[in-house]
Design a protein around this motif. Structure first.
Motif, short mmCIF file in Angstrom:
data_model
loop_
_atom_site.label_atom_id
_atom_site.label_comp_id
_atom_site.label_asym_id
_atom_site.label_seq_id
_atom_site.Cartn_x
_atom_site.Cartn_y
_atom_site.Cartn_z
N PHE A 1 0.86 -1.18 0.00
CA PHE A 1 0.00 0.00 0.00
C PHE A 1 0.90 1.25 0.00
CE2 PHE A 1 -2.82 3.30 1.42
CZ PHE A 1 -4.01 2.97 0.78
N PRO A 2 0.53 2.27 -0.81
CA PRO A 2 -0.55 2.26 -1.80
C PRO A 2 -0.19 1.38 -3.01
CG PRO A 2 0.76 4.26 -2.02
CD PRO A 2 1.29 3.54 -0.82
N GLU A 3 -0.95 1.54 -4.08
CA GLU A 3 -0.74 0.70 -5.26
C GLU A 3 0.71 0.77 -5.72
OE1 GLU A 3 -2.70 0.15 -9.73
OE2 GLU A 3 -3.67 1.39 -8.22
N PRO A 4 1.42 -0.35 -5.74
CA PRO A 4 2.85 -0.32 -6.08
C PRO A 4 3.09 -0.32 -7.59
CG PRO A 4 2.20 -2.55 -5.58
CD PRO A 4 0.97 -1.71 -5.40
N GLN A 5 4.33 -0.09 -7.94
CA GLN A 5 4.75 -0.14 -9.34
C GLN A 5 5.57 -1.41 -9.56
OE1 GLN A 5 6.92 3.52 -9.39
NE2 GLN A 5 5.08 4.78 -9.21
N VAL A 6 5.37 -2.04 -10.71
CA VAL A 6 6.05 -3.30 -11.03
C VAL A 6 6.94 -3.10 -12.25
CG1 VAL A 6 5.73 -5.75 -11.54
CG2 VAL A 6 4.02 -4.53 -10.17
N ARG A 7 8.12 -3.68 -12.20
CA ARG A 7 9.06 -3.53 -13.31
C ARG A 7 9.83 -4.84 -13.51
NH1 ARG A 7 12.24 0.80 -15.70
NH2 ARG A 7 14.32 0.08 -16.29
N TRP A 8 9.87 -5.28 -14.77
CA TRP A 8 10.70 -6.42 -15.16
C TRP A 8 12.01 -5.91 -15.74
CZ3 TRP A 8 9.48 -11.40 -14.10
CH2 TRP A 8 8.15 -11.76 -13.93
N GLU A 9 13.11 -6.61 -15.43
CA GLU A 9 14.41 -6.24 -16.00
C GLU A 9 15.15 -7.51 -16.41
OE1 GLU A 9 16.63 -3.95 -13.23
OE2 GLU A 9 15.40 -2.14 -13.44
N ASP A 10 15.95 -7.37 -17.48
CA ASP A 10 16.80 -8.50 -17.87
C ASP A 10 18.11 -8.45 -17.10
OD1 ASP A 10 18.39 -6.53 -19.03
OD2 ASP A 10 17.74 -6.96 -21.08
N GLY A 11 19.02 -9.34 -17.45
CA GLY A 11 20.28 -9.43 -16.72
C GLY A 11 21.14 -8.19 -16.82
#
Length: 483
Positions: free
Chosen positions: A198-208
């Protein structure tokens, strides 16, 4: 000039303005009006002066936002200026409406009868500095719903002053967990999940190399406590990639939690070579009856130490979760609590059957069965069709002008939406005049369909209502001879 009200034709709040027996000459009338007007203005300013507080006080609070963690405490403070004891002043803290305060005090006592229910037993009045007009509110066991603007109001007589404070609630949830399914379209599918944020989180994908990878889909769902569950899906076409990371970021705390998955290592998992098989045909169950959903591993493998979950659209919350021989109640959807159980004892062969008690219309739809070990999973989908055959139709007649009449056919308890048809004595379809379908609190359909019949005709009609999935039908006939 004011005179006793017994002699007045018009009475105001401050006396009489016109006497019934008083007659003034035109010149004197102007003087009288000027005198009366000046008196009214004086009275108005007198009222303002009596309402205005003697020291023109104000209330101040911290200019910065107050950050509090979920489950911990928050301290909100405010100060009366100029400093003066607030022992005999009414002070209230409120979140949305002054009439429903978080807490309110007057003459040193709490006004609990007006306190907002969700704060009862969770707030504390701090008055260490009340002699100097300083008060504080302590909120215990902070919840997501506590987030937002608060007001501190001091009231003396008919005059009040207040200030606002911003409380930012923050929850640093679980570390992300990366689940991998193989193979998917020549690559692998990664699903990153985390809960309790909380609050609404941010999501992130990363490569190597730290480069951002774009999600195929991303879902943010609030649970019954207002905390966010996130589920982000990524498809990696190049299965030889070394590592992939999932980062969850809290925008209030400016903190991240990160998980990394080594693809080459996971591709060697036992689960990567298995397949989950479920029923190939839709499963039909009548409203109120029990239904069983079975899925199994191929080839046969002991699943006793695996995580198995039945889900609807998202992995969490789930219909039922099994981990290491136990049901995980904390991850179950509210609507399935107390209604599910595992039946049979073939888990050592990788076969599990979930029983859902008392099927409801809301249970209708697709389910997925997931077997997972070491964050590698395989799944199968299945389609559950909930059906309900309603009551026998009831036909009633209503006479219309000109001798015509209307037949109304009604029935309850159908699911899904039934097929409704009027037919004549030869079984030929007759167009209805009107048709209305509505759903009750259980999601079952109520049917109302009307047929107009002209005068001087021989009426012999049938109202037919059928379930499109079962093919079951219920009918009612009506006969009437009009001459």
């Amino acid at each position: 000039m004011l005179i006793p009200c017994s002699d007045c034709t018009a009475v105001g709040s401050h006396g009489c303005w016109v006497s019934r027996s008083l007659m003034l000459a035109p010149g004197r009338m102007l003087d009288f009006l000027q005198y009366s007007l000046s008196g009214a203005v004086a009275s108005f300013f007198f009222i303002l002066l009596t309402l205005k507080p003697p020291d023109d006080f104000r209330v101040t609070g911290p200019s910065h936002a107050i950050v509090a963690m979920v489950g911990e405490e928050a301290l909100l403070t405010c100060q009366r200026l100029p400093k003066k004891t607030a022992v005999h002043t009414e002070v209230r803290w409120y979140h949305s409406e002054p009439s429903a305060p978080v807490i309110a005090y007057r003459d040193g006592g709490g006004m609990t009868e007006v306190q907002k229910e969700e704060y009862q037993g969770r707030v504390e009045w701090i008055e260490d500095g009340i002699a100097e007009g300083r008060v504080a509110l302590k909120i215990h066991s902070i919840q997501a719903s506590d987030n937002g603007q608060y007001w501190c109001r001091f009231q003396e007589g008919n005059y009040y002053s207040e200030t606002s404070l911003l409380l930012k609630v923050a929850g640093l949830g679980s570390a992300p967990r990366i689940h991998m399914e193989w193979p998917v379209g020549g690559g692998v599918q990664l699903v990153c999940t985390a809960k309790g944020w909380f609050p609404e989180p941010q999501v992130r994908w990363e490569d190597g190399q730290g480069e951002q990878l774009l999600s195929v889909s991303e879902h943010h769902i609030q649970d019954e406590h207002g905390l966010f569950y996130v589920e982000a899906t990524l498809v990696v076409r190049d299965a030889s990639a070394e590592t992939v990371s999932c980062l969850i970021h809290n925008p209030v705390l400016i903190q991240d939690k990160v998980s990394v998955i080594a693809l080459s290592e996971k591709l060697q998992s036992e689960m990567a070579s298995l397949t989950v098989i479920g029923p190939f045909q839709p499963i039909l169950v009548r409203v109120g009856e029990d239904v069983e959903l079975t899925c199994y591993l191929s080839p046969k493998v002991n699943a006793q130490n695996m995580e198995v979950r039945w889900v609807r659209s998202h992995r969490y919350p789930a219909v039922h979760v099994y981990v290491d021989g136990d049901h995980v109640a904390g991850e179950q959807m509210v609507e399935y609590r107390g209604r599910t159980a595992l039946v049979g004892d073939a888990i050592h062969e990788g076969r599990l059957t979930l029983q859902i008690h008392g099927a409801r219309t809301s249970d209708d739809g697709q389910y997925r069965c997931l077997f997972e070990i070491d964050d590698v999973y395989q799944e199968a989908s299945m389609d559950l069709k909930v059906v309900g055959v309603g009551s026998s139709p009831l036909i009633t007649m209503e006479g219309l002008k000109d001798g015509d009449m209307q037949l109304m056919c009604t029935s309850d308890g159908w699911f899904p939406q039934p097929l409704v048809q009027w037919m004549d004595r030869q079984g030929e379809a007759m167009p209805s005049f009107s048709e209305a379908l509505s759903q009750d609190s259980r999601g079952l359909f109520h049917v109302e369909t009307a047929l107009l019949v002209t005068r001087s005709s021989i009426v012999n009609v049938t109202c037919s209502i059928s379930n499109p999935l079962l093919g079951e039908r219920k009918t009612a006939s009506f006969s009437f001879s009009g001459g």
